[in-house]
Design a protein around this motif. Sequence first.
Motif, PDB file in Angstrom:
ATOM      1  N   LEU A   1       0.823  -1.198   0.000  1.00 30.99           N
ATOM      2  CA  LEU A   1       0.000   0.000   0.000  1.00 30.99           C
ATOM      3  C   LEU A   1       0.860   1.252   0.000  1.00 30.99           C
ATOM      4  N   LEU A   2       1.924   1.238   0.780  1.00 29.81           N
ATOM      5  CA  LEU A   2       2.829   2.387   0.826  1.00 29.81           C
ATOM      6  C   LEU A   2       3.490   2.611  -0.520  1.00 29.81           C
ATOM      7  N   ARG A   3       3.888   1.526  -1.172  1.00 32.27           N
ATOM      8  CA  ARG A   3       4.488   1.655  -2.498  1.00 32.27           C
ATOM      9  C   ARG A   3       3.489   2.201  -3.510  1.00 32.27           C
TER      10      ARG A   3
ATOM     11  N   LEU B   1      -7.423   2.304  -4.715  1.00 30.89           N
ATOM     12  CA  LEU B   1      -8.622   2.224  -3.880  1.00 30.89           C
ATOM     13  C   LEU B   1      -9.101   0.775  -3.753  1.00 30.89           C
ATOM     14  N   ILE B   2      -9.043   0.035  -4.845  1.00 29.03           N
ATOM     15  CA  ILE B   2      -9.479  -1.372  -4.821  1.00 29.03           C
ATOM     16  C   ILE B   2      -8.642  -2.170  -3.828  1.00 29.03           C
ATOM     17  N   HIS B   3      -7.319  -1.992  -3.884  1.00 26.66           N
ATOM     18  CA  HIS B   3      -6.438  -2.749  -2.986  1.00 26.66           C
ATOM     19  C   HIS B   3      -6.492  -2.214  -1.564  1.00 26.66           C
TER      20      HIS B   3
ATOM     21  N   ARG C   1      -9.574 -13.187  -5.465  1.00 30.76           N
ATOM     22  CA  ARG C   1      -9.780 -13.322  -6.912  1.00 30.76           C
ATOM     23  C   ARG C   1     -10.586 -12.154  -7.459  1.00 30.76           C
ATOM     24  N   VAL C   2     -11.521 -11.643  -6.660  1.00 30.52           N
ATOM     25  CA  VAL C   2     -12.304 -10.482  -7.082  1.00 30.52           C
ATOM     26  C   VAL C   2     -11.401  -9.267  -7.227  1.00 30.52           C
ATOM     27  N   THR C   3     -10.496  -9.082  -6.260  1.00 31.26           N
ATOM     28  CA  THR C   3      -9.563  -7.956  -6.325  1.00 31.26           C
ATOM     29  C   THR C   3      -8.677  -8.050  -7.550  1.00 31.26           C
ATOM     30  N   VAL C   4      -8.159  -9.244  -7.810  1.00 33.79           N
ATOM     31  CA  VAL C   4      -7.305  -9.434  -8.990  1.00 33.79           C
ATOM     32  C   VAL C   4      -8.085  -9.168 -10.266  1.00 33.79           C
TER      33      VAL C   4
END
Length: 393
Positions: free
Chosen positions: A33-35, A88-90, A98-101
């Motif tokens: 997230l930081l990256r 935002l998604i992550h 799998r939904v996120t991917v």
Amino acid sequence: MNAGTAYLSVAAGFLVATAVKAWALRKNPRDPLLRAVAATLFVAAFLFVTAAPPNLAVMNRVIGIPNVAAPIVYSILTAFDGISIVLLIHWRGNEDSRVTVRQTRLCLTTYAAVMIALYALFALGDAPVERLRDLDTYYAGTPWIREMILLYLAAHTVAAVTMVVLCLRWSRKVPGTLKVGLLLITAGAVCMFGYDLLKFTAIVARWLGHDWDSLSTNVAFSLAGFSALLIAAGFMLPPIGQGVGSRWRALRRFRRLQPLWLEIRPEIPPTSPPPMPWWQPVERRLMQRERDIFDAVLRLTPWFDQSTGSEVYALALAEHSGFRRARGEADASVIARAVIQKGHAVPALAPDHRWTVSSIEDSEDLVDMSAAMLNSLRVEATRRSTARAEQRA
């Protein structure tokens, strides 16, 4: 302030924010997230650097194609839109990875296709007259260039609406700085949408034979910088707020443990390092203080008097009927008595006459015991009676 200076000023702000995140990455290089936040801020800075009119002219001159900077800037803006949505998604997360991917791939694929299409449409069109500030309206009726302009605005509008929907839904479920950050991103996305509306309005006005170019070149420009700053602030605030909140809680606990630490300080092992200076991180100072307390309590355990603990506990429980508070007062009284007796070389108690200090096992109970050490009249009475007894002895 001219347009070039304004763009570069916004870019400088984003570069400072990027540097702050890059510095944080030194401690947490694997934090995804930081990256992602650092990358988003860098892309925003790059966008405003390239969008400054003087730099547009430099890119056109170096590449040798009039207005070639336009698809470059539009593609960077499109990349920023896509990265922001993916972030935002992550950031929100999902129980099903799998939904996120799948959502991430769809977003990246869509916006990558838009970026490719922007260059293709520019190549098909003809824009021979260099326009550094009003290209959107000047070429609003030019085949292919018109479609390029409408495509980047449409992609930008979709990103704005998506960000508003995602942030508003999520903000209803979270508290604190995260909620504030999401609302800031929402406000920035609303400004993005306003930017698009102004651009579309100026373009349609051109189609109808009117000159409303100032909506595109002046008002929309102001909204662009403001929206970007709001979005950047929204992404930065939660991690900063969490860090500040964590340090504040550590500092508050450090201070609340001071009465207990001062009480048992004579029993801190001489081999223990001296207290850290104030400029050291408060988390490290808190760890050292807690370790000192635990070590000292272990050294005092043979002098913990069962009768003292039972008496104070019964009196405190009868007065205010609070189990934790009564236990904290009892433990504090036992420790206060043990410090005095051990200091006067009183023999240790037999194991079956020892009181068990349970407040040391729970962080909140430890704070309650420290408060009792400072404020409890029963603890003070135990100190006085023990001191008088040792003086008579």
